[in-house]
Design an enzyme around this catalytic site. Sequence first.
Site, PDB file in Angstrom:
ATOM      1  CB  ALA A 131      -5.448  16.784  10.428  1.00  0.00           C
ATOM      2  CB  ILE A 158      -3.557  25.025  19.998  1.00  0.00           C
ATOM      3  CG1 ILE A 158      -4.292  24.333  18.839  1.00  0.00           C
ATOM      4  CG2 ILE A 158      -2.529  26.028  19.491  1.00  0.00           C
ATOM      5  CD1 ILE A 158      -3.422  23.424  17.990  1.00  0.00           C
ATOM      6  CB  THR A 159       1.056  24.243  23.666  1.00  0.00           C
ATOM      7  OG1 THR A 159       0.844  22.829  23.694  1.00  0.00           O
ATOM      8  CG2 THR A 159       1.772  24.660  24.947  1.00  0.00           C
ATOM      9  CD  GLN A 339       6.090  -0.902  41.849  1.00  0.00           C
ATOM     10  OE1 GLN A 339       5.252  -0.251  41.242  1.00  0.00           O
ATOM     11  NE2 GLN A 339       5.789  -1.984  42.552  1.00  0.00           N
ATOM     12  N   GLY A 343       3.426   3.649  48.124  1.00  0.00           N
ATOM     13  CA  GLY A 343       2.179   4.400  48.268  1.00  0.00           C
ATOM     14  C   GLY A 343       2.358   5.895  48.119  1.00  0.00           C
ATOM     15  CD  GLU A 366       7.099  19.189  18.846  1.00  0.00           C
ATOM     16  OE1 GLU A 366       7.425  19.027  17.663  1.00  0.00           O
ATOM     17  OE2 GLU A 366       6.802  20.298  19.313  1.00  0.00           O
TER      18      GLU A 366
END
Length: 384
Positions: A131, A158-159, A339, A343, A366
Amino acid sequence: MNDYDLTDDERELAGMVRDFANEVVAPRSYEADRTKTLPLDVVAQMGELGLFGLPFPEQYGGQGGDYFALCLAIEALGRVDQSIAITLEAGVGLGAMPVFKFGTEDQKAELLPDLLAGKALAGFGLTEPEAGSDAGATRTTARLDGDEWVINGSKQFITNSGTEITRFVTLTAVTGENGTGKEISTIIVPNGTPGFTVQPGYDKVGWHASDTHPLTMDDVRVPADHLLGERGRGFANFLHILDEGRIAIAALSTGAAEGCLEDAVDYAKKRNVFGEPLSTRQGIQFMLARMKMRVHTARLAWHQAARLRDAGRPFKMEAAIAKLTASDAAMDNARDATQIFGGNGFMNEYSVARHYRDSKILEIGEGTNEVQLLVISRSMGLAG
């Protein structure tokens, strides 16, 4: 940053959080990312500044501000460290806001003061293995046994669910059936409750310093009064919280996009190629101009959505547009900044590299950007 018709108080807040981000958060960001550690002392300082209490009334320990003020703070933090910014966004939007909007007075009085002071964090357990965007497919169940809820199931991604100061997680669970299908409710589960297990954190692509865990519930028992909001209204309440969260994610994304722009401009001016600064090359100038355009557009989008929300006007479509516009801006600016750095942009010690890794989740969390397109198309009266 341009004025964007901010009030004096809003400019002061944005400047204060920007200074905090530059002086306190940024110097810690590389090491926190490398060690995958959320610096709780920084979280505590954010609490002392009142950031967690910005959109809440003073009676609960808040600052008496609005959602726009919260988003200004999130944007300023997102410039330098998305992990810290999402800790604030989730701590407020997913931790404290559901309690404030749907909780009883007893729940508010008990839980909000420490959350708004940054002394505690809370999570919101919605997503499950089966889900995600289809939140209605929730399989976690909660049944009443006397005066207790008995909860079984699992959650993922889950934060703020497993820090040393996490107080509780609000879980969505199927509590029965109604005329249209599953009856989904939300229930507060304190951390440390027997049977409630916070599993080891994820090995993520980005947001390394953000606390994120899967959760399992095995016959978890909590008192019946831990129901948050009206029984059966959990899914509807969640959708309301999600609409607000999209504005905050848009603000975070705008901050990330601006951080990439600022770093790229600075680097292009200092980096010499073939005897001239990189910034003198028209190709680089055009790239930077497009980055500026993205920041400006993203900021206008979340500003409008937040102003509508605070005015009590409909904002669902505008929140979706803001989230879609700003998250794309963050990802595009991170790619272009990397970019320009060449490097060096591939080295994690540079913030553009961290933004490159961090920004992808902004197009997913979200509500994926495909979901935002669905919300926008439905607002246009298109069937589906």
